[in-house]
Design a protein around this motif. Structure first.
Motif, short mmCIF file in Angstrom:
data_model
loop_
_atom_site.label_atom_id
_atom_site.label_comp_id
_atom_site.label_asym_id
_atom_site.label_seq_id
_atom_site.Cartn_x
_atom_site.Cartn_y
_atom_site.Cartn_z
N LYS A 1 0.71 -1.37 0.27
CA LYS A 1 0.52 0.29 -0.02
C LYS A 1 0.28 1.09 -0.19
CE LYS A 1 -3.50 -2.35 2.39
NZ LYS A 1 -4.05 -2.23 4.00
N ARG A 2 1.69 1.31 0.67
CA ARG A 2 2.98 2.50 1.11
C ARG A 2 3.67 2.53 -0.87
NH1 ARG A 2 4.42 0.65 6.41
NH2 ARG A 2 6.59 -0.91 5.23
N LEU A 3 3.85 1.36 -1.09
CA LEU A 3 4.20 1.77 -2.64
C LEU A 3 3.66 2.04 -3.67
CD1 LEU A 3 5.66 0.94 -5.11
CD2 LEU A 3 6.07 -1.29 -5.14
N ASP A 4 2.39 1.87 -3.29
CA ASP A 4 1.16 2.49 -4.68
C ASP A 4 1.40 3.54 -3.71
OD1 ASP A 4 0.74 0.03 -5.48
OD2 ASP A 4 -1.28 -0.42 -4.18
N ALA A 5 1.36 4.63 -2.49
CA ALA A 5 1.18 5.87 -2.69
C ALA A 5 2.02 6.20 -2.90
CB ALA A 5 1.17 5.53 -0.81
N ALA A 6 3.31 5.76 -2.55
CA ALA A 6 4.85 6.71 -3.27
C ALA A 6 4.37 6.56 -5.22
CB ALA A 6 6.35 5.92 -3.06
N LYS A 7 4.21 5.74 -5.61
CA LYS A 7 3.40 6.14 -7.23
C LYS A 7 3.30 6.86 -7.34
CE LYS A 7 4.63 1.43 -8.32
NZ LYS A 7 4.07 0.07 -9.26
N LYS A 8 1.61 7.48 -6.80
CA LYS A 8 1.31 8.49 -6.47
C LYS A 8 1.63 9.52 -6.82
CE LYS A 8 -3.67 8.09 -6.13
NZ LYS A 8 -5.12 8.02 -5.34
N LEU A 9 2.16 9.91 -5.49
CA LEU A 9 3.02 10.91 -5.17
C LEU A 9 4.28 11.54 -6.05
CD1 LEU A 9 3.93 13.12 -2.87
CD2 LEU A 9 5.41 11.16 -2.44
N LEU A 10 4.84 9.85 -6.48
CA LEU A 10 5.52 10.59 -8.00
C LEU A 10 5.11 10.56 -9.16
CD1 LEU A 10 8.61 10.90 -8.44
CD2 LEU A 10 8.45 8.55 -9.15
N ALA A 11 4.03 10.83 -9.23
CA ALA A 11 3.41 10.81 -10.59
C ALA A 11 2.68 12.38 -10.52
CB ALA A 11 1.99 10.05 -10.52
N GLY A 12 2.58 13.06 -8.92
CA GLY A 12 1.12 14.14 -8.66
C GLY A 12 3.37 15.22 -8.86
N VAL A 13 3.83 14.79 -9.19
CA VAL A 13 5.12 15.70 -9.44
C VAL A 13 5.64 15.30 -10.66
CG1 VAL A 13 5.96 16.35 -6.90
CG2 VAL A 13 6.57 14.64 -7.82
N GLY A 14 4.55 14.83 -11.10
CA GLY A 14 5.78 14.59 -12.82
C GLY A 14 6.67 13.40 -12.96
N GLY A 15 6.49 12.52 -12.35
CA GLY A 15 6.84 11.41 -12.18
C GLY A 15 6.90 10.39 -12.66
N SER A 16 7.57 9.36 -12.74
CA SER A 16 6.60 8.59 -12.20
C SER A 16 7.65 7.10 -12.57
CB SER A 16 6.31 7.39 -14.13
OG SER A 16 8.42 7.77 -15.18
N PHE A 17 7.61 5.59 -11.84
CA PHE A 17 8.43 4.26 -11.60
C PHE A 17 8.07 3.41 -12.80
CE2 PHE A 17 7.62 5.32 -6.93
CZ PHE A 17 8.45 4.65 -6.24
N ASN A 18 9.60 3.37 -13.22
CA ASN A 18 9.81 2.50 -14.66
C ASN A 18 9.02 1.17 -13.89
OD1 ASN A 18 9.61 4.85 -16.25
ND2 ASN A 18 11.80 4.36 -16.49
N GLN A 19 10.27 0.67 -13.02
CA GLN A 19 10.34 -0.41 -12.70
C GLN A 19 10.86 -0.38 -11.10
OE1 GLN A 19 14.23 -1.78 -15.24
NE2 GLN A 19 12.53 -3.33 -15.31
N PHE A 20 9.99 -1.57 -10.50
CA PHE A 20 10.68 -1.72 -9.01
C PHE A 20 10.50 -3.50 -8.52
CE2 PHE A 20 9.11 -2.78 -4.87
CZ PHE A 20 9.10 -1.74 -3.45
N PHE A 21 11.79 -3.45 -7.52
CA PHE A 21 12.17 -4.64 -7.75
C PHE A 21 12.52 -4.92 -6.37
CE2 PHE A 21 14.08 -3.69 -11.64
CZ PHE A 21 13.74 -5.14 -12.37
N LEU A 22 12.10 -6.28 -5.79
CA LEU A 22 12.48 -6.32 -3.69
C LEU A 22 13.28 -7.18 -3.79
CD1 LEU A 22 11.75 -6.63 -1.03
CD2 LEU A 22 10.31 -8.77 -1.79
#
Length: 97
Positions: free
Chosen positions: A23-44
């Protein structure tokens, strides 16, 4: 857009609440998108870091704002690497003469 590699580790608080980390990852993705960025890849990951993300942002200030906002949550610590794509690498090396 500039590419950044984020090396991410859970804090003690973050690992205690690891079940909420998706859930925190989803919130982080939303936060970054809100400032004009994006997650391209994410890995554990296994090893020196718990997670690795490849992100894009318009500039260093946007990425700094994003990572500081993450840190304020107290669940993760990040190390941010500015990444140069292969074409930029070749240009830089070629300019050395």
């Amino acid at each position: 857009m500039t590419t950044y590699i984020l090396l991410i580790n859970w804090t003690d608080q973050g690992i205690r609440n690891v079940r909420d980390s998706a859930k925190r990852l989803d919130a982080a993705k939303k936060l970054l998108a809100g400032v004009g960025g994006s997650f391209n890849q994410f890995f554990l990951t296994m090893g020196g870091h718990d997670m690795v993300a490849v992100c894009e942002a318009p500039d260093d200030a946007v990425m700094a704002h994003f990572t500081l906002s993450l840190a304020m949550g107290g669940n993760v610590r990040t190390e941010t690497l500015k990444a140069f794509p292969e074409a930029a690498y070749r240009d830089l090396i070629g300019s050395l003469g």
